[in-house]
Design a protein around this motif. Structure first.
Motif, PDB file in Angstrom:
ATOM      1  N   GLN A   1       2.607  -4.741 -20.116  1.00  0.00           N
ATOM      2  CA  GLN A   1       2.317  -3.579 -19.277  1.00  0.00           C
ATOM      3  C   GLN A   1       1.791  -4.064 -17.929  1.00  0.00           C
ATOM      4  O   GLN A   1       0.933  -4.942 -17.860  1.00  0.00           O
ATOM      5  CB  GLN A   1       1.281  -2.664 -19.947  1.00  0.00           C
ATOM      6  CG  GLN A   1       0.974  -1.440 -19.096  1.00  0.00           C
ATOM      7  CD  GLN A   1       0.245  -0.350 -19.846  1.00  0.00           C
ATOM      8  OE1 GLN A   1      -0.169  -0.535 -20.998  1.00  0.00           O
ATOM      9  NE2 GLN A   1       0.068   0.797 -19.215  1.00  0.00           N
ATOM     10  N   LEU A   2       2.332  -3.511 -16.848  1.00  0.00           N
ATOM     11  CA  LEU A   2       1.924  -3.938 -15.511  1.00  0.00           C
ATOM     12  C   LEU A   2       0.956  -2.958 -14.867  1.00  0.00           C
ATOM     13  O   LEU A   2       0.046  -3.357 -14.143  1.00  0.00           O
ATOM     14  CB  LEU A   2       3.158  -4.061 -14.594  1.00  0.00           C
ATOM     15  CG  LEU A   2       4.305  -4.948 -15.068  1.00  0.00           C
ATOM     16  CD1 LEU A   2       5.451  -4.894 -14.062  1.00  0.00           C
ATOM     17  CD2 LEU A   2       3.831  -6.389 -15.263  1.00  0.00           C
ATOM     18  N   ARG A   3       1.201  -1.679 -15.134  1.00  0.00           N
ATOM     19  CA  ARG A   3       0.396  -0.646 -14.459  1.00  0.00           C
ATOM     20  C   ARG A   3       0.036   0.444 -15.452  1.00  0.00           C
ATOM     21  O   ARG A   3       0.761   0.696 -16.418  1.00  0.00           O
ATOM     22  CB  ARG A   3       1.187  -0.040 -13.295  1.00  0.00           C
ATOM     23  CG  ARG A   3       1.420  -0.992 -12.143  1.00  0.00           C
ATOM     24  CD  ARG A   3       2.162  -0.341 -10.983  1.00  0.00           C
ATOM     25  NE  ARG A   3       2.164  -1.202  -9.813  1.00  0.00           N
ATOM     26  CZ  ARG A   3       3.080  -2.128  -9.553  1.00  0.00           C
ATOM     27  NH1 ARG A   3       4.090  -2.296 -10.392  1.00  0.00           N
ATOM     28  NH2 ARG A   3       3.000  -2.882  -8.474  1.00  0.00           N
ATOM     29  N   SER A   4      -1.053   1.108 -15.158  1.00  0.00           N
ATOM     30  CA  SER A   4      -1.541   2.193 -15.996  1.00  0.00           C
ATOM     31  C   SER A   4      -0.566   3.370 -15.965  1.00  0.00           C
ATOM     32  O   SER A   4      -0.021   3.712 -14.910  1.00  0.00           O
ATOM     33  CB  SER A   4      -2.907   2.646 -15.486  1.00  0.00           C
ATOM     34  OG  SER A   4      -3.122   3.992 -15.806  1.00  0.00           O
ATOM     35  N   LEU A   5      -0.368   3.982 -17.138  1.00  0.00           N
ATOM     36  CA  LEU A   5       0.488   5.173 -17.168  1.00  0.00           C
ATOM     37  C   LEU A   5      -0.249   6.378 -16.593  1.00  0.00           C
ATOM     38  O   LEU A   5       0.363   7.366 -16.211  1.00  0.00           O
ATOM     39  CB  LEU A   5       0.932   5.472 -18.606  1.00  0.00           C
ATOM     40  CG  LEU A   5       1.865   4.427 -19.254  1.00  0.00           C
ATOM     41  CD1 LEU A   5       2.287   4.869 -20.641  1.00  0.00           C
ATOM     42  CD2 LEU A   5       3.098   4.204 -18.384  1.00  0.00           C
ATOM     43  N   ILE A   6      -1.551   6.280 -16.535  1.00  0.00           N
ATOM     44  CA  ILE A   6      -2.363   7.406 -16.027  1.00  0.00           C
ATOM     45  C   ILE A   6      -2.397   7.434 -14.500  1.00  0.00           C
ATOM     46  O   ILE A   6      -2.081   8.436 -13.870  1.00  0.00           O
ATOM     47  CB  ILE A   6      -3.838   7.295 -16.536  1.00  0.00           C
ATOM     48  CG1 ILE A   6      -3.886   7.087 -18.054  1.00  0.00           C
ATOM     49  CG2 ILE A   6      -4.659   8.523 -16.094  1.00  0.00           C
ATOM     50  CD1 ILE A   6      -3.376   8.251 -18.860  1.00  0.00           C
ATOM     51  N   ASP A   7      -2.791   6.314 -13.914  1.00  0.00           N
ATOM     52  CA  ASP A   7      -2.967   6.331 -12.456  1.00  0.00           C
ATOM     53  C   ASP A   7      -2.185   5.236 -11.722  1.00  0.00           C
ATOM     54  O   ASP A   7      -2.351   5.031 -10.528  1.00  0.00           O
ATOM     55  CB  ASP A   7      -4.459   6.239 -12.098  1.00  0.00           C
ATOM     56  CG  ASP A   7      -5.095   4.971 -12.649  1.00  0.00           C
ATOM     57  OD1 ASP A   7      -4.326   4.069 -13.101  1.00  0.00           O
ATOM     58  OD2 ASP A   7      -6.326   4.863 -12.655  1.00  0.00           O
ATOM     59  N   HIS A   8      -1.344   4.511 -12.463  1.00  0.00           N
ATOM     60  CA  HIS A   8      -0.459   3.504 -11.860  1.00  0.00           C
ATOM     61  C   HIS A   8      -1.222   2.304 -11.294  1.00  0.00           C
ATOM     62  O   HIS A   8      -0.652   1.484 -10.579  1.00  0.00           O
ATOM     63  CB  HIS A   8       0.389   4.155 -10.753  1.00  0.00           C
ATOM     64  CG  HIS A   8       1.772   3.548 -10.608  1.00  0.00           C
ATOM     65  ND1 HIS A   8       2.705   3.552 -11.609  1.00  0.00           N
ATOM     66  CD2 HIS A   8       2.390   2.935  -9.555  1.00  0.00           C
ATOM     67  CE1 HIS A   8       3.832   2.978 -11.192  1.00  0.00           C
ATOM     68  NE2 HIS A   8       3.666   2.578  -9.949  1.00  0.00           N
ATOM     69  N   LYS A   9      -2.517   2.194 -11.627  1.00  0.00           N
ATOM     70  CA  LYS A   9      -3.256   1.030 -11.122  1.00  0.00           C
ATOM     71  C   LYS A   9      -2.832  -0.224 -11.878  1.00  0.00           C
ATOM     72  O   LYS A   9      -2.440  -0.164 -13.036  1.00  0.00           O
ATOM     73  CB  LYS A   9      -4.757   1.259 -11.265  1.00  0.00           C
ATOM     74  CG  LYS A   9      -5.260   2.283 -10.236  1.00  0.00           C
ATOM     75  CD  LYS A   9      -6.729   2.113  -9.929  1.00  0.00           C
ATOM     76  CE  LYS A   9      -7.068   2.946  -8.697  1.00  0.00           C
ATOM     77  NZ  LYS A   9      -8.450   3.441  -8.714  1.00  0.00           N
ATOM     78  N   VAL A  10      -2.930  -1.358 -11.187  1.00  0.00           N
ATOM     79  CA  VAL A  10      -2.468  -2.612 -11.761  1.00  0.00           C
ATOM     80  C   VAL A  10      -3.402  -3.049 -12.889  1.00  0.00           C
ATOM     81  O   VAL A  10      -4.631  -2.956 -12.773  1.00  0.00           O
ATOM     82  CB  VAL A  10      -2.395  -3.713 -10.677  1.00  0.00           C
ATOM     83  CG1 VAL A  10      -1.976  -5.044 -11.278  1.00  0.00           C
ATOM     84  CG2 VAL A  10      -1.429  -3.297  -9.569  1.00  0.00           C
ATOM     85  N   VAL A  11      -2.831  -3.481 -13.998  1.00  0.00           N
ATOM     86  CA  VAL A  11      -3.586  -3.970 -15.147  1.00  0.00           C
ATOM     87  C   VAL A  11      -4.388  -5.214 -14.728  1.00  0.00           C
ATOM     88  O   VAL A  11      -3.819  -6.121 -14.094  1.00  0.00           O
ATOM     89  CB  VAL A  11      -2.593  -4.316 -16.286  1.00  0.00           C
ATOM     90  CG1 VAL A  11      -3.276  -5.108 -17.390  1.00  0.00           C
ATOM     91  CG2 VAL A  11      -1.936  -3.050 -16.829  1.00  0.00           C
ATOM     92  N   PRO A  12      -5.656  -5.275 -15.054  1.00  0.00           N
ATOM     93  CA  PRO A  12      -6.450  -6.463 -14.689  1.00  0.00           C
ATOM     94  C   PRO A  12      -5.847  -7.732 -15.308  1.00  0.00           C
ATOM     95  O   PRO A  12      -5.333  -7.690 -16.424  1.00  0.00           O
ATOM     96  CB  PRO A  12      -7.825  -6.177 -15.301  1.00  0.00           C
ATOM     97  CG  PRO A  12      -7.875  -4.694 -15.476  1.00  0.00           C
ATOM     98  CD  PRO A  12      -6.458  -4.244 -15.731  1.00  0.00           C
TER      99      PRO A  12
ATOM    100  N   GLU B   1      -0.288  -2.854   1.325  1.00  0.00           N
ATOM    101  CA  GLU B   1      -1.541  -2.401   1.935  1.00  0.00           C
ATOM    102  C   GLU B   1      -2.342  -1.510   0.986  1.00  0.00           C
ATOM    103  O   GLU B   1      -3.557  -1.514   1.003  1.00  0.00           O
ATOM    104  CB  GLU B   1      -1.243  -1.692   3.269  1.00  0.00           C
ATOM    105  CG  GLU B   1      -1.007  -2.721   4.382  1.00  0.00           C
ATOM    106  CD  GLU B   1      -0.288  -2.145   5.591  1.00  0.00           C
ATOM    107  OE1 GLU B   1      -0.195  -0.911   5.697  1.00  0.00           O
ATOM    108  OE2 GLU B   1       0.184  -2.955   6.428  1.00  0.00           O
ATOM    109  N   LYS B   2      -1.644  -0.756   0.153  1.00  0.00           N
ATOM    110  CA  LYS B   2      -2.328   0.050  -0.866  1.00  0.00           C
ATOM    111  C   LYS B   2      -1.915  -0.408  -2.256  1.00  0.00           C
ATOM    112  O   LYS B   2      -0.768  -0.769  -2.470  1.00  0.00           O
ATOM    113  CB  LYS B   2      -1.932   1.523  -0.717  1.00  0.00           C
ATOM    114  CG  LYS B   2      -2.551   2.213   0.477  1.00  0.00           C
ATOM    115  CD  LYS B   2      -2.268   3.709   0.389  1.00  0.00           C
ATOM    116  CE  LYS B   2      -2.401   4.359   1.761  1.00  0.00           C
ATOM    117  NZ  LYS B   2      -1.505   5.512   1.889  1.00  0.00           N
ATOM    118  N   GLU B   3      -2.851  -0.354  -3.180  1.00  0.00           N
ATOM    119  CA  GLU B   3      -2.532  -0.799  -4.537  1.00  0.00           C
ATOM    120  C   GLU B   3      -1.489   0.120  -5.174  1.00  0.00           C
ATOM    121  O   GLU B   3      -0.530  -0.336  -5.787  1.00  0.00           O
ATOM    122  CB  GLU B   3      -3.794  -0.835  -5.409  1.00  0.00           C
ATOM    123  CG  GLU B   3      -3.498  -1.321  -6.823  1.00  0.00           C
ATOM    124  CD  GLU B   3      -4.738  -1.336  -7.722  1.00  0.00           C
ATOM    125  OE1 GLU B   3      -5.867  -1.344  -7.189  1.00  0.00           O
ATOM    126  OE2 GLU B   3      -4.583  -1.346  -8.961  1.00  0.00           O
TER     127      GLU B   3
END
Lengths: 665, 665
Positions: free
Chosen positions: A218-229, B641-643
């Motif tokens: 998984q690369l990004r959150s399904l909720i907010d699309h933020k990058v997985v740590p 520029e934006k995550e």
């Protein structure tokens, strides 16, 4: 702009003078592309609905947009396209040709999702894994990509450095990028769009290297699309083309993923860290084969677009007066015809051979229980064929995309012509999915093995016996025999050289191979050329309508004469297969064919049945109103939004003041 | 990024192993480019100051910028460059090579101002007009462009439709665009930047057409840069390349300009409307000759950059393991060498022939009192030579720019490689200042005239006698004789065909010409090839240092063998100039040369003395740290520029919600 029905009179005249029966030729090609009459009708029907439902990019001033605007537009329309296809349940009748009626030359954003990602989950995952992921795929919640290449590593799979180290205590894999060169680079859609990926990494258990395997990450959150740590990820910046694609880079910092993330159809890691191989690994390659097997059709699509644009515009454009002071259509010039028509011939030749390859692949898929029972011999042959054809197709595609652009002069350089994007796409295609030269060498490797075993590598088609009794075959059999002899001679030459280097000069086999590699690419080319000629014979034969068959056989003859006199002339003469006089005759014959083909040139591009929205071209539209469209495009330049550009106040005015002051000193 | 002095070890090793003496080779080339030692030293000195005064675009993340950002940056730096050159009074030692140390492959924005606009005012204006405009030129208040091509008309000057109708009552010209096709299209810098233009238009007095003449037209206010009423003007939108250039379109609506706006050195309109031709019109063409005469040097600059990038990167890049599991440098592969080294050889061959052409032009300029006494024969010869060389140079430039890009694999497709911009520039150059095919036909027209008169078209250089007694000449004289014979044979073939068509088949001369035009381009090519070979012989001869001369003569031999076996093999065999066995030997000889040239390949590109800021390339920098630069470029993508890109909230999230809903139904 005003899109009334006025057709440029020069173009209208070309259409009147053609002998090709247009509707029949369209059906002929359409039925082959969509496999049968029913699919074809259905595809055309949905195409018409589609362009009304989703606004084609050709109506969106697309080529004037900046990269971010293009990306957003393609992103939005890609999702609209999924919904359209899902709602109408028409995935089976979708092709580049009708998708292109909305997207032109652009790719759907998540194309790796629908090809590599989905197929890998299905084929490389074990049954439980496939079932598990199927749910998310159906819901369209997960958008995946395929992550293989690294900064330092391309086609050579075993060279990949990304590690997946098994931690048996937590039953997790630790995905890591240990070096600069191990950073993943290029995967399409990974930069900003996708939330999942198949990542290829080197499996390590207790310090032992078990080779490259596939992991779902998984690369990004399904909720907010933020990058997985644990992942640094981003877009790789601008490229030659591919503006709307977010190719990405990925750097893993000891990212932990559960054991079940490894796709375990062909190899397994038990909870305790036991590694076992299983199943038929060949199947893994067969999947990739199907994907590569479809690429020549992509090339045919590009070639058909670029020929349509260049030929129509060459009828509309007039240049340099004749003795009566009238400027002739530029298509009248021999120097124009000798570039435009071989490109057109190549478009047809590519389409026919791409369709033939697909037919062969589908029939083997069917007869081998979805490749499960495919023999290693068949797989090797198909690999050689699809690799070589991909290479030849895109080399030609790039060559002719480039020459078609030059045939359109200055206006061909405007982005609105659509020609520059074809160059950018074709150029990329010479590298992606296998570098064109590397692929030719893979074909050559197969051919040498055949030579060693004393077997002929050439395919005999199921239905080729009928062809062999036809007049068409008789017309072309001598040409074919030239190519067969050329293949034999070149093959003998290079195997002789290899033998000498290894046996007499005691060179290491890999070094000897390298010393022959330039010549090896030649035999691969000729081998594929024979496949192309056979495929074309087959298709020309299939077209039973006399006028259309005639037009296609003229085109095929041009294709052959151009190949002989341009690409292969030196070799044909060098090998004494052709005499100088014969070559001279062929050259004259080729030039004589040009005015004959000219009669049907417009009809032959009209037959591709490309909508103006496929072409996305100011120069190539059906009505031939090139100048209106160029002006319209100019007026829509983003630079024209303000009368005075800010550079005046920021730079030019202060500069002028400084200069004035200086001149007064 | 950290630009410490660490050099990639593979690249360092290549430099150690070279036999070329680098400093001497740099001086040798530098002195030729800048005409003498003193200029060369001065140019290098100012280059170093320049890159400290004006920040090079390579340090500005240029290839990641959007079009408007690029335009602004180049606008600003162009003005800075003028001030730098003016303040230091160094116009005479400026070249593409040192300007490129700031601008890379970008053009200075107002380049048409300094070439066509300024020269036209000086040469086409009468003495009073020249003096009048000189004042504004010196003040740098006026920035002009040159406006010739129209939507419907390119190279064919007489076809232009823009009218300049003289109104004797107000003593004004009325400039008008009477049709869609008459709208001016393409002039560089006219879209947004320039405030003045030379406009080519058809002079009409009392209903009589007096042909095409040049008019000075103000486009924008010097006060606020607003567009002069009576003109619709704007940018033409995006193009294949040329992002930073505002090519424009201009539509005149009965714009009135004073009588004195017509440049009257070669033709005059009196206040009462009397039209008279005067002066030596040849001079008008001589000006354009000098401009075209400089273009091959532009091609040499592009070729040197693309070879530098591709060769250095091929030393750094490793791919596909050998039998010991070590991945070799890709420059070891024959299939790589056979593409890289002919490109390198072509870079040198182009540079030498471009410099030779310039020398010839300068010497004729000097001996003819600035072309005032140039003979029509000399002018015709120089026109044929410069047209043909321009054509060959940019066709090769494009071909090798493309193959160098492919040689760099996937990373070559990143804009950061710099390779894609070279393709875009070379592609444009095949069209601008004369379409490459049209130019070849102009050369051929001259050659046929020579044949009719029974004179040889080939140039004998002033200093060629010394060369002829040298060992270098002996080494190459046989090759040269092959090309001379090829020229004779092809020339005889096509003149024979022309004669037959006109005399026996009674074809109209223009039609017969058209039927032979494909073959006519061939004789033009071979004619220019001979000029290139002679130019190279001359320069290799001039280099007295044994090691360096040896390296250059190896390279020249590769150039010739590649030409013979690749481009011309069919013709050489067809004409019985070479026997098949000879061609086979040549092919082997060419392959044998590759490892020899490989030894000096890096030294030979280092010799071009291009700064990293000339190259603007992540792959080609001197230190070979390609992967660091690629990653650095990626991180600087504007997409990063934006995550989370806004497409997620705008499109993907709502889509996912709709899909979830749908799956629950």
């Amino acid at each position: 702009m005003n899109t009334s029905e006025v057709i440029n009179p020069d173009l209208a005249k070309e259409r009147q003078n053609a002998t090709v029966k247009l509707d029949e030729m369209k059906s002929f090609l359409g039925e082959m592309i969509y496999l049968n009459q029913e699919n074809y009708r259905s595809a055309i029907k949905y195409r018409d609905v589609m362009v009304k439902t989703i606004k084609p990019i050709s109506d969106e001033n697309f080529y004037n947009l900046e990269r971010d605007q293009k990306y957003q537009m393609i992103f939005k329309k890609s999702l609209e396209m999924f919904e359209f296809v899902n709602e109408n349940k028409i995935e089976s009748v979708m092709s580049l040709f009708n998708i292109g009626s909305v997207f032109g030359l652009e790719k759907i954003l998540f194309n790796l999702h629908f090809t590599m990602f989905r197929d890998a989950l299905n084929v490389w995952g074990n049954p439980e894994q496939s079932a598990y992921w199927q749910k998310y795929l159906t819901e369209n919640a997960v958008f995946g990509t395929y992550v293989q290449t690294e900064l330092g590593h391309g086609t050579y799979l075993r060279g990949l450095e990304t590690t997946a180290t098994y931690d048996k205590f937590t039953q997790e894999f630790i995905i890591d990028s240990p070096t600069l060169t191990s950073i993943k680079f290029w995967p399409g859609g990974s930069g900003k769009s996708c939330n999942f990926a198949i990542v290829m990494a080197k499996l390590i258990i207790d310090g032992t290297d078990h080779g490259i395997h596939a992991f779902v990450v998984q690369l990004r959150s399904l909720i907010d699309h933020k990058v997985v740590p644990g992942i640094e990820i981003g877009d790789i910046g601008r490229k030659f083309g591919f503006d709307a694609t977010d190719n990405g880079y990925l750097k893993f910092d000891r990212l932990r993923i559960p054991r079940n993330s490894m796709l375990m159809q062909f190899a397994e890691v038990s909870p305790s860290g036991q590694f076992t191989r299983k199943g038929n690994e060949l199947l893994m390659y067969a999947t990739m084969l199907l994907m590569r097997g479809n690429l020549p059709l992509v090339g045919a699509y590009y070639l058909s677009i670029s020929s349509t644009i260049a030929i129509r515009y060459s009828c509309v454009r007039r240049q340099t007066a004749d003795s009566n002071g009238v400027e002739p259509q530029i298509i009248n010039y021999q120097t124009q015809q000798i570039r435009l028509f071989p490109a057109l011939a190549s478009a047809y030749a590519t389409l026919f051979s791409a369709l033939n390859l697909r037919e062969i692949l589908l029939s083997i898929q069917k007869n081998s229980d979805n490749f499960k029972n495919i023999s290693p011999d068949d797989l090797a042959k198909l690999h050689a064929l699809s690799s070589g054809l991909k290479s030849l197709v895109f080399s030609d595609c790039l060559k002719f995309a480039q020459s078609n652009r030059l045939c359109c002069g200055g206006h061909g350089y405007s982005a609105s012509s659509g020609l520059s994007q074809i160059i950018q796409e074709a150029d990329a295609a010479c590298t992606y999915e296998g570098d064109n030269v590397v692929l030719l060498l893979q074909t050559a490797r197969y051919l040498l093995k055949c030579a060693q075993k004393g077997i002929s590598p050439h395919l005999e088609f199921n239905n080729f016996n009928d062809v062999k009794n036809s007049n068409i075959y008789k017309q072309f059999s001598e040409y074919l025999s030239f190519f067969h002899r050329l293949y034999e001679e070149l093959s003998n030459e290079v195997t002789g050289k290899l033998f000498k280097l290894v046996k007499e000069d005691r060179m290491a086999p890999l070094d000897a191979w390298n010393c022959c590699s330039f010549q090896l690419t030649d035999i691969a080319r000729v081998y594929i050329e024979i496949f192309i000629l056979n495929s074309n014979l087959l298709c020309v034969y299939k077209n039973g309508l006399i006028e259309n068959q005639r037009a296609l056989s003229d085109l095929m003859e041009l294709y052959i004469l151009y190949s002989i006199t341009d690409n292969y002339s030196g070799n044909f003469l060098r090998m004494n297969i052709l005499k100088p006089e014969t070559l001279n005759q062929f050259k004259e014959k080729m030039l004589d064919l040009l005015p004959i083909i000219r009669k049907n040139a417009v009809a032959l591009v009209d037959s591709f049945d490309l909508l103006d929205s496929n072409l996305c071209s100011s120069l190539g539209a059906y009505d031939g109103r090139a100048y209106e469209r160029l002006l319209d495009f100019a007026r829509k330049s983003q630079f024209n939004e303000k009368e005075v550009h800010e550079v005046f106040h920021k730079y030019l005015k202060p500069f002028a003041q400084r200069q004035k002051l200086r001149s007064k000193l």
